[in-house]
Design a protein around this motif. Sequence first.
Motif, PDB file in Angstrom:
ATOM      1  N   THR A  12       0.899  -1.202  -0.026  1.00  0.00           N
ATOM      2  CA  THR A  12      -0.025   0.087  -0.072  1.00  0.00           C
ATOM      3  C   THR A  12       0.621   1.176   0.258  1.00  0.00           C
ATOM      4  O   THR A  12       0.667   2.088  -0.883  1.00  0.00           O
ATOM      5  N   LEU A  13       1.970   1.153   0.843  1.00  0.00           N
ATOM      6  CA  LEU A  13       2.942   2.502   0.782  1.00  0.00           C
ATOM      7  C   LEU A  13       3.789   2.704  -0.518  1.00  0.00           C
ATOM      8  O   LEU A  13       3.765   3.675  -1.158  1.00  0.00           O
ATOM      9  N   MET A  14       3.796   1.235  -1.030  1.00  0.00           N
ATOM     10  CA  MET A  14       4.717   1.590  -2.360  1.00  0.00           C
ATOM     11  C   MET A  14       3.836   2.020  -3.338  1.00  0.00           C
ATOM     12  O   MET A  14       4.385   2.983  -4.231  1.00  0.00           O
ATOM     13  N   ASN A  15       2.341   1.813  -3.251  1.00  0.00           N
ATOM     14  CA  ASN A  15       1.482   2.243  -4.464  1.00  0.00           C
ATOM     15  C   ASN A  15       1.438   3.926  -4.227  1.00  0.00           C
ATOM     16  O   ASN A  15       1.066   4.319  -5.147  1.00  0.00           O
ATOM     17  N   HIS A  16       1.702   4.456  -3.193  1.00  0.00           N
ATOM     18  CA  HIS A  16       1.424   5.835  -2.816  1.00  0.00           C
ATOM     19  C   HIS A  16       2.921   6.463  -3.000  1.00  0.00           C
ATOM     20  O   HIS A  16       2.931   7.531  -2.528  1.00  0.00           O
ATOM     21  N   GLY A  17       3.934   5.649  -3.578  1.00  0.00           N
ATOM     22  CA  GLY A  17       5.149   6.400  -3.718  1.00  0.00           C
ATOM     23  C   GLY A  17       6.198   6.316  -2.687  1.00  0.00           C
ATOM     24  O   GLY A  17       7.354   7.077  -2.823  1.00  0.00           O
ATOM     25  N   VAL A  18       6.035   5.598  -1.754  1.00  0.00           N
ATOM     26  CA  VAL A  18       6.935   5.494  -0.618  1.00  0.00           C
ATOM     27  C   VAL A  18       8.076   4.348  -1.005  1.00  0.00           C
ATOM     28  O   VAL A  18       7.433   3.130  -1.117  1.00  0.00           O
ATOM     29  N   PRO A  19       9.174   4.686  -0.857  1.00  0.00           N
ATOM     30  CA  PRO A  19      10.410   3.492  -1.105  1.00  0.00           C
ATOM     31  C   PRO A  19      10.380   2.733   0.113  1.00  0.00           C
ATOM     32  O   PRO A  19      10.560   3.301   1.096  1.00  0.00           O
ATOM     33  N   ILE A  20      10.482   1.251  -0.090  1.00  0.00           N
ATOM     34  CA  ILE A  20      10.277   0.453   0.942  1.00  0.00           C
ATOM     35  C   ILE A  20      11.409  -0.834   0.533  1.00  0.00           C
ATOM     36  O   ILE A  20      11.295  -1.033  -0.597  1.00  0.00           O
ATOM     37  N   TYR A  21      12.244  -0.940   1.493  1.00  0.00           N
ATOM     38  CA  TYR A  21      13.116  -1.971   1.255  1.00  0.00           C
ATOM     39  C   TYR A  21      13.206  -3.029   2.366  1.00  0.00           C
ATOM     40  O   TYR A  21      12.597  -2.822   3.513  1.00  0.00           O
ATOM     41  N   ARG A  22      13.432  -4.384   2.110  1.00  0.00           N
ATOM     42  CA  ARG A  22      13.304  -5.518   2.795  1.00  0.00           C
ATOM     43  C   ARG A  22      14.356  -6.221   3.313  1.00  0.00           C
ATOM     44  O   ARG A  22      15.531  -5.940   2.304  1.00  0.00           O
ATOM     45  N   THR A  23      14.374  -7.181   4.249  1.00  0.00           N
ATOM     46  CA  THR A  23      15.470  -8.123   4.226  1.00  0.00           C
ATOM     47  C   THR A  23      14.924  -9.057   5.229  1.00  0.00           C
ATOM     48  O   THR A  23      14.171  -8.771   6.172  1.00  0.00           O
ATOM     49  N   ASN A  24      15.834 -10.304   5.134  1.00  0.00           N
ATOM     50  CA  ASN A  24      15.639 -11.291   6.193  1.00  0.00           C
ATOM     51  C   ASN A  24      16.844 -11.469   7.050  1.00  0.00           C
ATOM     52  O   ASN A  24      17.834 -11.811   6.586  1.00  0.00           O
ATOM     53  N   GLN A  25      16.636 -11.110   8.219  1.00  0.00           N
ATOM     54  CA  GLN A  25      17.707 -11.271   9.041  1.00  0.00           C
ATOM     55  C   GLN A  25      18.085 -12.694   9.818  1.00  0.00           C
ATOM     56  O   GLN A  25      16.964 -13.076  10.433  1.00  0.00           O
ATOM     57  N   CYS A  26      19.139 -13.269   9.577  1.00  0.00           N
ATOM     58  CA  CYS A  26      19.278 -14.585  10.134  1.00  0.00           C
ATOM     59  C   CYS A  26      20.178 -14.471  11.289  1.00  0.00           C
ATOM     60  O   CYS A  26      20.551 -13.608  11.555  1.00  0.00           O
ATOM     61  N   SER A  27      20.159 -15.614  11.998  1.00  0.00           N
ATOM     62  CA  SER A  27      20.923 -15.710  12.902  1.00  0.00           C
ATOM     63  C   SER A  27      22.191 -15.538  13.048  1.00  0.00           C
ATOM     64  O   SER A  27      22.924 -15.690  11.931  1.00  0.00           O
ATOM     65  N   GLY A  28      22.971 -14.618  13.738  1.00  0.00           N
ATOM     66  CA  GLY A  28      24.243 -14.330  13.569  1.00  0.00           C
ATOM     67  C   GLY A  28      24.313 -12.885  12.685  1.00  0.00           C
ATOM     68  O   GLY A  28      25.603 -12.716  12.418  1.00  0.00           O
ATOM     69  N   GLU A  29      23.577 -12.269  12.381  1.00  0.00           N
ATOM     70  CA  GLU A  29      23.527 -11.113  11.496  1.00  0.00           C
ATOM     71  C   GLU A  29      22.861  -9.921  12.285  1.00  0.00           C
ATOM     72  O   GLU A  29      22.368  -9.965  13.174  1.00  0.00           O
ATOM     73  N   PHE A  30      23.538  -8.759  11.901  1.00  0.00           N
ATOM     74  CA  PHE A  30      23.178  -7.458  12.311  1.00  0.00           C
ATOM     75  C   PHE A  30      22.224  -6.573  11.333  1.00  0.00           C
ATOM     76  O   PHE A  30      22.367  -6.954  10.237  1.00  0.00           O
ATOM     77  N   VAL A  31      21.186  -5.968  11.926  1.00  0.00           N
ATOM     78  CA  VAL A  31      20.417  -5.006  11.086  1.00  0.00           C
ATOM     79  C   VAL A  31      20.503  -3.590  11.549  1.00  0.00           C
ATOM     80  O   VAL A  31      19.994  -3.661  12.875  1.00  0.00           O
ATOM     81  N   ILE A  32      21.015  -2.685  10.916  1.00  0.00           N
ATOM     82  CA  ILE A  32      21.118  -1.395  11.310  1.00  0.00           C
ATOM     83  C   ILE A  32      20.102  -0.597  10.714  1.00  0.00           C
ATOM     84  O   ILE A  32      19.906  -0.625   9.462  1.00  0.00           O
ATOM     85  N   THR A  33      19.397   0.194  11.520  1.00  0.00           N
ATOM     86  CA  THR A  33      18.592   1.261  10.935  1.00  0.00           C
ATOM     87  C   THR A  33      19.220   2.738  11.152  1.00  0.00           C
ATOM     88  O   THR A  33      19.812   3.156  12.243  1.00  0.00           O
ATOM     89  N   PHE A  34      18.909   3.505  10.150  1.00  0.00           N
ATOM     90  CA  PHE A  34      19.500   4.740  10.151  1.00  0.00           C
ATOM     91  C   PHE A  34      18.634   5.992  10.821  1.00  0.00           C
ATOM     92  O   PHE A  34      17.455   5.833  10.892  1.00  0.00           O
ATOM     93  N   PRO A  35      19.079   7.196  10.889  1.00  0.00           N
ATOM     94  CA  PRO A  35      18.136   8.171  11.504  1.00  0.00           C
ATOM     95  C   PRO A  35      17.058   8.300  10.720  1.00  0.00           C
ATOM     96  O   PRO A  35      16.863   8.551   9.530  1.00  0.00           O
ATOM     97  N   ARG A  36      15.844   8.597  11.588  1.00  0.00           N
ATOM     98  CA  ARG A  36      14.406   8.939  10.882  1.00  0.00           C
ATOM     99  C   ARG A  36      14.380   7.734   9.963  1.00  0.00           C
ATOM    100  O   ARG A  36      13.274   8.238   9.196  1.00  0.00           O
ATOM    101  N   ALA A  37      14.720   6.702   9.937  1.00  0.00           N
ATOM    102  CA  ALA A  37      14.344   5.637   8.968  1.00  0.00           C
ATOM    103  C   ALA A  37      13.216   4.951   9.589  1.00  0.00           C
ATOM    104  O   ALA A  37      13.288   3.957  10.625  1.00  0.00           O
ATOM    105  N   TYR A  38      12.028   5.003   9.138  1.00  0.00           N
ATOM    106  CA  TYR A  38      10.874   4.267   9.668  1.00  0.00           C
ATOM    107  C   TYR A  38      11.121   2.629   9.313  1.00  0.00           C
ATOM    108  O   TYR A  38      11.641   2.137   8.369  1.00  0.00           O
ATOM    109  N   HIS A  39      10.680   1.920  10.149  1.00  0.00           N
ATOM    110  CA  HIS A  39      10.968   0.267   9.997  1.00  0.00           C
ATOM    111  C   HIS A  39       9.920  -0.532  10.706  1.00  0.00           C
ATOM    112  O   HIS A  39       9.350   0.019  11.707  1.00  0.00           O
ATOM    113  N   SER A  40       9.524  -1.523  10.034  1.00  0.00           N
ATOM    114  CA  SER A  40       8.479  -2.545  10.970  1.00  0.00           C
ATOM    115  C   SER A  40       8.932  -3.927  10.387  1.00  0.00           C
ATOM    116  O   SER A  40       9.850  -4.216   9.603  1.00  0.00           O
TER     117      SER A  40
END
Length: 1332
Positions: A474-502
């Motif tokens: 829905t957000l992508m249909n309204h022009g919001v750029p969204i990226y995804r990933t699958n975090q596996c065990s032993g991996e880090f995920v870093i979010t940057f300032p003011r970056a919405y995530h869910s």
Amino acid sequence: MTQLRTNEFIAPPECPVFEPSWEEFADPFAYINKIRPIAEKTGICKVRPPKGWQPPFACDVDSLHFTPRIQRLNELELVNDEGGFDAVCRERRWSKIALKMGFAPGKAIGSHLRSHYERILYPYNLFQTGANLLKPTLTNDTKDTDYIPHDLPQRQSVQPLETCSIARRAKRMRAEVGCMKTVTEEDCENRPNLRRRMGSYVPFCNVLAEKCMCRCVCLSQVDQYMCLVCGSGSEEDRLLLCDGCDDSYHTFCLIPPLHDVPKGDWRCPKCLAQECCKPQVAFGFEQAGRDYSLRTFGDMADSFKSDYFNMPVHVSLVLVEKEFWRLVSTIEEDVTVEYGADIASKEFGSGFPIRGGRFQVSPEDEDYLSSGWNLNNMPVMDSSVLTHITADICGMKLPWLYVGMCFSSFCWHIEDHWSYSINYLHWGEPKTWYGVPGYAAEKLEWVMRKLAPELFESQPDLLHQLVTIMNPNTLMNHGVPIYRTNQCSGEFVITFPRAYHSGFNQGFNFAEAVNFCTMDWMPMGRMCVDHYRQLNRYCVFSHDEMVCKMASKADTTMDVALASAVQRDMTVMLQEEDKLRDKVSKMGVQRSQQAEYDLLPDEERQCSKCRTTCYLSALTCPCSPGQLVCLHHAHDLCSCTSSELTLNYRFTMAELYPMMEAVTLRAESYTYWVSHVSDILEAKQDKKKLRSLVVEAEVKRFPQSDLLRQLRTVTLDAEKCAVVAQQLLIGKRQTRYRSGGRKSQSQNLLTVEELRSFVRQLHNLPCSIRQAPLLKDLLTRVDDFQQSSEQLLSDEAPSPVALQGLLDLSLGLDVELPQLALLRERLEQARWLDGVKGASVRPHSLCLDTMRRLIDQGVGLAPHSSVERAMARLQELLTMSEHWEERALRLMEARPRHCVETLVEALQEVASIPAYLPNCLLLKDTVDQAKDWLQEAETLQLGGRIPVLDTLTDLVSRAKAIPVWLDPLARLDSLVFDVQAWKESAAKTFLMKNSAYSLLEVLCPRCEAGTGPQQSKYKRAKDAAQCSERNSARLDCLSDVERALSESKDSASAMATLAEVRQKEMESLLALRASNESKLLLAGDCGALRVCVCHKAPSGAMLQCELCRDAFHRSCVLGSNQDPLPNQAWVCPRCQLSEKPPLDRVLPLLASLQRIRVRLPEGDALRFLIERTVRWQHRVQQASAEGVAVTTSHQRWASSSPTWGQCRLEELMVEGFLLQVTLPETQQLYRSLIKLDPRHHHHTDSPFPQHSAEQDQHQQNSQGGSPPHNQCSSMVKQTSNDFKRWQNYKTNHYSNQNITFMTLESLIDVVKESMECRHSIDQIGAHSTKLI
């Protein structure tokens, strides 16, 4: 109610994944700063640590107990999506909602849907929003005390005070104020240091029911019976009394109104709101009723996923992702999951090891204690701005733990103060993330407001509360750029300032997360504080306080880059503060005092208007004790005049500016250093001065600028030049092998041009190098080497010694010489050519493998004319050699075989090939063997001698092994076959069935008398082996006899050998007979005597052998129904060697042996046997001639002269029994001996048998009457003539030669005459007996 979504979920694009090296991984902040330009474009990124980085799991699994939150995946409501009940009614959208729910259009379904919603769901929505509280009276204190952002477990344990009476509605909603009752109020204290974390789950797209706190109202007794809404006491039958507080309400005054009085207990909206406003889990969460351990939660999570998907726990990630978003959008399925979120690591322990923790770290894992990627260390590292915050903020400086299960999720949110966050998945199934870049944050908020405007009107900070989820499509249909990933065990995920995530969890897992801030975040952090002020949102910490504490440490320990960032931020802060204080001063605020705000808790210094935590300054008024406002809201504190207000400040402006000057000085020290470095680089200075500037930059922690990198490069170049020059001169960089001057893989040598450039560089450096003259000399030697190399390489065939000498000379030149490769190539070529030449000189050693090896080596050589010519010659020789090797093999394996002449012709062609060819040599040996064999065969045929069987057999066997066609072989092979057939025929004639004797053993005279079948083959073989070791002239065993017969030159020598054996046989047998007879006669005690084959004492009727004269039990030597024939000689089994065929059966064997014309031991033995038989018969005839010619045989023996006594007859009989042919004379001699000595009778009841003449006479009389006398006379006359004729024939053959030298033809004739004469005599004897 939700809409059935038929569109399948489309996964957004993947975010970048980084895999740092060990060197990059050493400094986390430097690496994050390196990847930031790429990663911040997607908002989130994934980091895979280097292989081998696996920190131990340090959390105490047994003590970790938590109560998860319940998450229902289908609590997304369509009516709220459309703006709420009022908006749907106002815009008449009930039909649209009915269509979305799948109802058919028409049929007034919208009206029915509205009535049911209004009757059932709308009252609950009113209760959720607080609209049913009937406009209670509020005080002026509308401070929002609900949002408690940190220390969630502590917040969950807070119980509401009984005196707390602050009336509130939904979060940050302002109610209309109307005073109806007298209020006494005691405010509930907030804990603003609590904080929500990502992973906290609330029903998606729902505004949560806000906690309400009601004031205690004191009413008069009369007011108890008046409606608190309309103030009237009329229509008492419609008045409802609350069973909780006894307040009165008209049923029609309630919202929504009640048509009937409810049955049972009834609670007013205030009591209901007060009950529901008791402290519970975070916003929108229903706390689970069960406490879990890590193991029990894992069992529950795995069981849920396995049961839900009806398959093992490991389900496709894509399938789980699509199913999650389907469940979020559906209303037909009610799926509830639980999420162990926001578990404080301070209480239960971090998953990473920490110093002083309960987890014992092994020595090999101690590095993880201080690792920058340990989430306990990252927020407080020197490069993190948060290290300057003294308070331990759970979730921000102290990690929080998250225990997830399948479908448990975290909503769209950004981190507090728009900071960085890092999440590490310790173990378990993956966690799926969705991220929006920071630059698109406002775009996402705009889309959210567009899709749910009324929700944002009531809650402006809705996206800060982790209560909103929306499909990424829905957000992508309204022009919001969204990226995804699958975090596996032993991996880090870093979010940057003011970056919405869910995101959501794919299954049971354990994660840990914390915040951190870098210096590039500081402008973003100040923007966030201004944003929070506009939303009236609490701050987690005071940004101004953090900046001032950083400024107070502006000494040499502060990073220069950080000082520059602090200087810029502090400049903005002081400008704004100076402006605000000037504004307050112009308002008329005269009073001021210093306040130690850094010593106060955050909740005591929060602005009453915007909730901002004050630090630099604030306004207070005596009329409002305990309240203050920031300078931005100076007019919102109270209604008093400005002269009553007091300005509270932490620092005066005179104190703040020197602090900024110190920061500026620290930042400008770098500027001075830059100027000094530029001056040094322009002038040539000693390299030690350059090194001191580098050390100064490192000590003062100057930023990694281009100038510093240039200074380091120049310094390193100067030092490297000195080191390289020294190494080049002292020869420490020996990098080539002796065999060819090859350089090692880890060393990079200078080329000649680089050496020239290096020498010039030494003079151009801002320092002096003492090795410069020596390097110039090295360059000269290198030039000389190049000239010598070019001269040697120009030769057509250089010497390997000269090439190797030049390569050895290059070992002292630690420079990359381009001629070395050519020299090594020519050296290999020269050595190869020498090898080819040496092999050609020695053709006997030039085999196919050597040629192939040389060709393989030549293929790897660099092309050259001499090599190519040698290769061509070798290849030609190899081709020819392989051809003749194959042809020679085919010639030897050909069927039919080739003749010798064909092979000789082939060998003549091979002789010209200068190589060692094994098959051709084998062919030559074969031809030589064939020629030798033919010569031997020809010699054997032309010699006139009868060949011996062994020689013939050996000749045939050798011929079969020679792969050549040999003409005589077929004839000789046939001859051998005939001999074998003859031996088989002879064996059938002589040998008994299952006989233990060989044919030769039967035909030859016995070397030792008395050896019978009881002697085992093993013993005879052993005796034969012993005999072979004796003197070859002795004939002590059968093997000696056989060897002597095989080695005899002719038949005469063979006969002589056998005559010697015959003599031994007679002597030993006579001795044996005498021994056995004496044993039987002299035995006094028969019980001690041992006889027979069983070696036991005599018993019962015994049998005595007429040959060896030993006694035998009947049961041991005869069958059950076998008895010796009367008047017949009985021979024991040991003496009975063969069947003893008659002479007429033996003569054909002798005749066939004459035709074969091959000498063999068995043939010589048979011939000797016949000759011996003839001699024996001659002796018998002589003995008979000495008696009366016309008497019967018995009478002749009886009336013989004394010289023919009993001993001579017995010797003749013994030799007759030894002969392996059946002769009637033997039995005649036996019966004659019985007449002379009855002891020769072989069977009687006594142990020593006797024989009577009466029994013999009775036997003769029983044979019938006598023939007529005239018939007998004529037969005697005829027989006399035959006997005389035989005597004459015998005399003619025996007069001048020994019988052993008779030819086979003569021997056969003599035997035939003897047989005819014997037949006549037997007839006379038979008729004479009848006459008598």
